[in-house]
Design a protein around this motif. Structure first.
Motif, PDB file in Angstrom:
ATOM      1  N   SER A  16      -9.474   4.447 -10.883  1.00 32.97           N
ATOM      2  CA  SER A  16     -10.683   3.913 -10.254  1.00 32.97           C
ATOM      3  C   SER A  16     -10.533   2.434  -9.898  1.00 32.97           C
ATOM      4  O   SER A  16     -11.194   1.948  -8.984  1.00 32.97           O
ATOM      5  N   CYS A  17      -9.668   1.738 -10.626  1.00 31.92           N
ATOM      6  CA  CYS A  17      -9.403   0.323 -10.351  1.00 31.92           C
ATOM      7  C   CYS A  17      -7.889   0.148 -10.215  1.00 31.92           C
ATOM      8  O   CYS A  17      -7.210  -0.300 -11.134  1.00 31.92           O
ATOM      9  N   ALA A  18      -7.378   0.536  -9.073  1.00 37.83           N
ATOM     10  CA  ALA A  18      -5.927   0.545  -8.848  1.00 37.83           C
ATOM     11  C   ALA A  18      -5.392  -0.862  -8.627  1.00 37.83           C
ATOM     12  O   ALA A  18      -5.987  -1.650  -7.900  1.00 37.83           O
ATOM     13  N   GLN A  19      -4.243  -1.153  -9.257  1.00 40.85           N
ATOM     14  CA  GLN A  19      -3.523  -2.378  -8.946  1.00 40.85           C
ATOM     15  C   GLN A  19      -2.818  -2.146  -7.615  1.00 40.85           C
ATOM     16  O   GLN A  19      -2.005  -1.240  -7.479  1.00 40.85           O
ATOM     17  N   VAL A  20      -3.146  -2.947  -6.632  1.00 43.82           N
ATOM     18  CA  VAL A  20      -2.396  -2.983  -5.380  1.00 43.82           C
ATOM     19  C   VAL A  20      -2.292  -4.462  -5.032  1.00 43.82           C
ATOM     20  O   VAL A  20      -3.280  -5.090  -4.656  1.00 43.82           O
ATOM     21  N   GLU A  41       7.280   7.985   5.042  1.00 44.95           N
ATOM     22  CA  GLU A  41       7.072   8.908   6.171  1.00 44.95           C
ATOM     23  C   GLU A  41       6.204   8.291   7.264  1.00 44.95           C
ATOM     24  O   GLU A  41       6.426   8.530   8.442  1.00 44.95           O
ATOM     25  N   GLN A  42       5.214   7.497   6.863  1.00 41.64           N
ATOM     26  CA  GLN A  42       4.304   6.873   7.836  1.00 41.64           C
ATOM     27  C   GLN A  42       4.833   5.533   8.352  1.00 41.64           C
ATOM     28  O   GLN A  42       4.120   4.815   9.047  1.00 41.64           O
ATOM     29  N   HIS A  43       6.060   5.185   8.000  1.00 38.73           N
ATOM     30  CA  HIS A  43       6.695   3.928   8.404  1.00 38.73           C
ATOM     31  C   HIS A  43       5.886   2.706   7.974  1.00 38.73           C
ATOM     32  O   HIS A  43       5.912   1.671   8.637  1.00 38.73           O
ATOM     33  N   LEU A  44       5.190   2.846   6.840  1.00 36.71           N
ATOM     34  CA  LEU A  44       4.458   1.716   6.277  1.00 36.71           C
ATOM     35  C   LEU A  44       5.332   0.925   5.313  1.00 36.71           C
ATOM     36  O   LEU A  44       5.017  -0.227   4.994  1.00 36.71           O
ATOM     37  N   ALA A  45       6.414   1.533   4.848  1.00 35.72           N
ATOM     38  CA  ALA A  45       7.385   0.858   3.981  1.00 35.72           C
ATOM     39  C   ALA A  45       8.777   1.340   4.359  1.00 35.72           C
ATOM     40  O   ALA A  45       8.965   2.513   4.687  1.00 35.72           O
ATOM     41  N   ALA A  46       9.730   0.435   4.319  1.00 35.66           N
ATOM     42  CA  ALA A  46      11.114   0.815   4.594  1.00 35.66           C
ATOM     43  C   ALA A  46      11.723   1.513   3.389  1.00 35.66           C
ATOM     44  O   ALA A  46      12.568   2.395   3.528  1.00 35.66           O
ATOM     45  N   VAL A  83      -4.461   3.632  -1.918  1.00 31.88           N
ATOM     46  CA  VAL A  83      -5.753   3.913  -2.542  1.00 31.88           C
ATOM     47  C   VAL A  83      -6.203   5.353  -2.268  1.00 31.88           C
ATOM     48  O   VAL A  83      -6.777   5.996  -3.148  1.00 31.88           O
ATOM     49  N   GLU A  84      -5.912   5.872  -1.084  1.00 33.94           N
ATOM     50  CA  GLU A  84      -6.289   7.257  -0.752  1.00 33.94           C
ATOM     51  C   GLU A  84      -5.654   8.268  -1.709  1.00 33.94           C
ATOM     52  O   GLU A  84      -6.229   9.330  -1.949  1.00 33.94           O
ATOM     53  N   SER A  85      -4.485   7.960  -2.249  1.00 28.60           N
ATOM     54  CA  SER A  85      -3.753   8.886  -3.120  1.00 28.60           C
ATOM     55  C   SER A  85      -3.735   8.451  -4.574  1.00 28.60           C
ATOM     56  O   SER A  85      -3.090   9.098  -5.392  1.00 28.60           O
ATOM     57  N   HIS A  86      -4.401   7.371  -4.901  1.00 28.87           N
ATOM     58  CA  HIS A  86      -4.285   6.771  -6.235  1.00 28.87           C
ATOM     59  C   HIS A  86      -5.256   7.406  -7.224  1.00 28.87           C
ATOM     60  O   HIS A  86      -6.420   7.595  -6.910  1.00 28.87           O
ATOM     61  N   ARG A 103       6.212  -5.180   5.837  1.00 34.40           N
ATOM     62  CA  ARG A 103       5.834  -6.411   6.542  1.00 34.40           C
ATOM     63  C   ARG A 103       4.407  -6.792   6.168  1.00 34.40           C
ATOM     64  O   ARG A 103       3.550  -5.927   5.993  1.00 34.40           O
ATOM     65  N   ARG A 104       4.158  -8.086   6.070  1.00 34.88           N
ATOM     66  CA  ARG A 104       2.841  -8.600   5.669  1.00 34.88           C
ATOM     67  C   ARG A 104       1.721  -8.044   6.550  1.00 34.88           C
ATOM     68  O   ARG A 104       0.657  -7.691   6.056  1.00 34.88           O
ATOM     69  N   GLU A 105       1.961  -7.943   7.844  1.00 38.08           N
ATOM     70  CA  GLU A 105       0.897  -7.477   8.754  1.00 38.08           C
ATOM     71  C   GLU A 105       0.482  -6.030   8.476  1.00 38.08           C
ATOM     72  O   GLU A 105      -0.606  -5.604   8.869  1.00 38.08           O
ATOM     73  N   LEU A 106       1.326  -5.268   7.785  1.00 38.17           N
ATOM     74  CA  LEU A 106       0.998  -3.876   7.464  1.00 38.17           C
ATOM     75  C   LEU A 106       0.225  -3.728   6.155  1.00 38.17           C
ATOM     76  O   LEU A 106      -0.204  -2.623   5.807  1.00 38.17           O
ATOM     77  N   TYR A 107       0.027  -4.825   5.424  1.00 40.75           N
ATOM     78  CA  TYR A 107      -0.603  -4.719   4.107  1.00 40.75           C
ATOM     79  C   TYR A 107      -1.915  -3.927   4.123  1.00 40.75           C
ATOM     80  O   TYR A 107      -2.091  -3.044   3.266  1.00 40.75           O
ATOM     81  N   PRO A 108      -2.862  -4.181   5.021  1.00 39.57           N
ATOM     82  CA  PRO A 108      -4.116  -3.411   4.966  1.00 39.57           C
ATOM     83  C   PRO A 108      -3.893  -1.899   5.065  1.00 39.57           C
ATOM     84  O   PRO A 108      -4.550  -1.121   4.361  1.00 39.57           O
TER      85      PRO A 108
END
Length: 104
Positions: A79-83, A26-31, A73-76, A61-66
């Motif tokens: 406490s130690c999420a794999q991302v 929805e946020q166009h962070l992933a296709a 992480v906001e929805s995870h 896209r790599r530039e969107l990773y952050p």
């Protein structure tokens, strides 16, 4: 360095997996985000654990990773999420163009 990546995370339920996947698209962070039920064996706080989890693979896209990492992480629930991000080293041009268009 690859322009396109697959961001991987695991969560504890299908509902959480779908919520994160929907948020990223929805946020166009992933296709696209693929969801898979998996079984994990790991060590946590000195003990060996085994759990059923859900694996998410988000094409972006790599530039969107952050921004992708922050949204996950906001929805995870962990406490130690794999991302983590894996490079897409090659791909069909039309597919990569689609990732580009959907994540603008």
């Amino acid at each position: 360095m690859s322009e396109y990546i697959v961001v991987v995370t695991t969560v504890d339920s299908e509902d959480v997996a779908k919520a994160i996947a929907r948020k990223l698209v929805e946020q166009h962070l992933a296709a696209c985000v693929h969801l898979f039920p998996i079984q994990s064996v790991y060590r946590w706080e000195g003990k060996q654990e085994e759990d059923n989890e859900w694996r998410l693979e988000a094409k972006t896209r790599r530039e969107l990773y952050p921004r992708v990492e922050k949204a996950i992480v906001e929805s995870h629930p962990y406490s130690c999420a794999q991302v983590t991000a894996l490079p897409i080293v090659a791909g069909k041009k039309e597919y990569l163009d689609w990732i580009e268009a959907e994540t603008r």
